[in-house]
Scaffold this active site. Sequence first.
Site, short mmCIF file in Angstrom:
data_model
loop_
_atom_site.label_atom_id
_atom_site.label_comp_id
_atom_site.label_asym_id
_atom_site.label_seq_id
_atom_site.Cartn_x
_atom_site.Cartn_y
_atom_site.Cartn_z
N GLU A 3 0.96 -1.22 0.08
CA GLU A 3 0.02 0.15 0.03
C GLU A 3 0.88 1.16 0.08
O GLU A 3 1.99 1.40 0.70
CB GLU A 3 -0.91 0.00 1.27
CG GLU A 3 -1.91 1.24 1.14
CD GLU A 3 -3.07 1.18 2.38
OE1 GLU A 3 -3.61 -0.03 2.41
OE2 GLU A 3 -2.88 2.06 3.18
N HIS A 48 -13.23 -1.41 15.55
CA HIS A 48 -13.14 -0.06 14.85
C HIS A 48 -14.15 0.60 16.12
O HIS A 48 -14.88 0.37 16.68
CB HIS A 48 -13.97 -0.17 13.49
CG HIS A 48 -13.97 1.22 12.65
ND1 HIS A 48 -14.83 2.23 13.00
CD2 HIS A 48 -13.26 1.64 11.83
CE1 HIS A 48 -14.53 3.26 12.32
NE2 HIS A 48 -13.61 2.74 11.53
N ASP A 50 -20.30 -6.44 13.66
CA ASP A 50 -19.20 -6.29 12.53
C ASP A 50 -19.02 -7.47 11.76
O ASP A 50 -18.66 -7.19 10.61
CB ASP A 50 -17.87 -6.15 13.65
CG ASP A 50 -17.77 -4.98 14.15
OD1 ASP A 50 -18.36 -4.03 13.84
OD2 ASP A 50 -16.58 -4.67 15.20
#
Length: 303
Positions: A20, A160, A169
């Site tokens: 990334e 999160h 989730d």
Amino acid sequence: MNTLSVAAQQASPAPNVSFEFFPPKTDKMEAKLWESVARLSPMAPKFVSVTYGAGGSTRDRTQKTVAKIAQDTPLAPAAHLTCVGATKEEVLQVATDFWKAGVRHLVALRGDPPEGMGARFEQHPGGFRDSVDLIQGIRDYDIAPGARFEISVSCYPEPHPDSQGWDQDIAFLKAKQDAGADRAITQFFFEPDVYLNFLERARAGGVTMPIVPGIMLQPNFNGLARMAKVVQASVPQWLHDVYEGTEDDPEARELITANVATELCQKLSEQGVNDFHFYTLNRASLAISTCRLLGLKPKAISA
Ligand code: FAD
């Protein structure tokens, strides 16, 4: 880690990796990014992804960066895309522009408001409600004849900040899969069990798509601790201890970071994990040393 563990790792199949990057802001950062891309290319990553700044703030730079990767390198770019601050039509136009630039893979996210994570997400009037809505929107939209993006999504092995509990989730991650996601990439974490327990929950909840661990390569420990606090990733005491007192010793921090990342990947690899997504922060050396320690050999590349 010892020579034995490196040798043992090298006997097992070489992992699949992806990297990334973030879109550069200045000429100097841009030069560094392209140098890193060139140095990492021989590691033959499955894909390289480029982030989309909070609130869509890097839209043009993300676009320019993924287009250049698609056109000038042998790598497969994945463009991050969020729902923030734009109507559905605007977001789908960005996706269409990515497609026209040769991008075939999106990382579809809800995203954070421009103030960053922790600030309350507000659906834009006319915008996508959340990441599931975005994935559905991309799948339903006729981008080009026969066009089908590969879609990756995020997931959170530690809750999160907006999590309403594990059941929701996992159900939400399953909804992303049902809407058309092909793969999930995790937030960074430091203990193998954090990932393995999450994987077990996800599989029990019917999530069958690959869940690729996201491995952070951040040698600045203070920066890492700040980032972890914002995203609510836990930083184990042993990690504090190994970096303690290395503030003025960047070389030691680099070596520690490569070792920590390699050990984490090796422990996951022993449990059958063979794909790793590295948060490179646009720097090549740490990703290269970690990949080499995991047994990846550079390949000859043709542009
Ligand atoms: P989601 O997974 O959609 O949701 C976040 C949390 O809220 C989860 O716990 C979820 O279960 C819960 N939730 C959300 N909506 C619902 C709902 N309707 N019902 C029930 N629960 C819900 N940010 C950027 O701005 N740009 C980037 O390029 C970027 N890249 C990222 C890449 C990865 C691999 C990861 C892990 C994160 C990335 N982020 C990026 C950060 C991300 O935008 C933030 O974490 C944001 O707060 C959430 O977006 P999301 O798509 O990850 O959230």
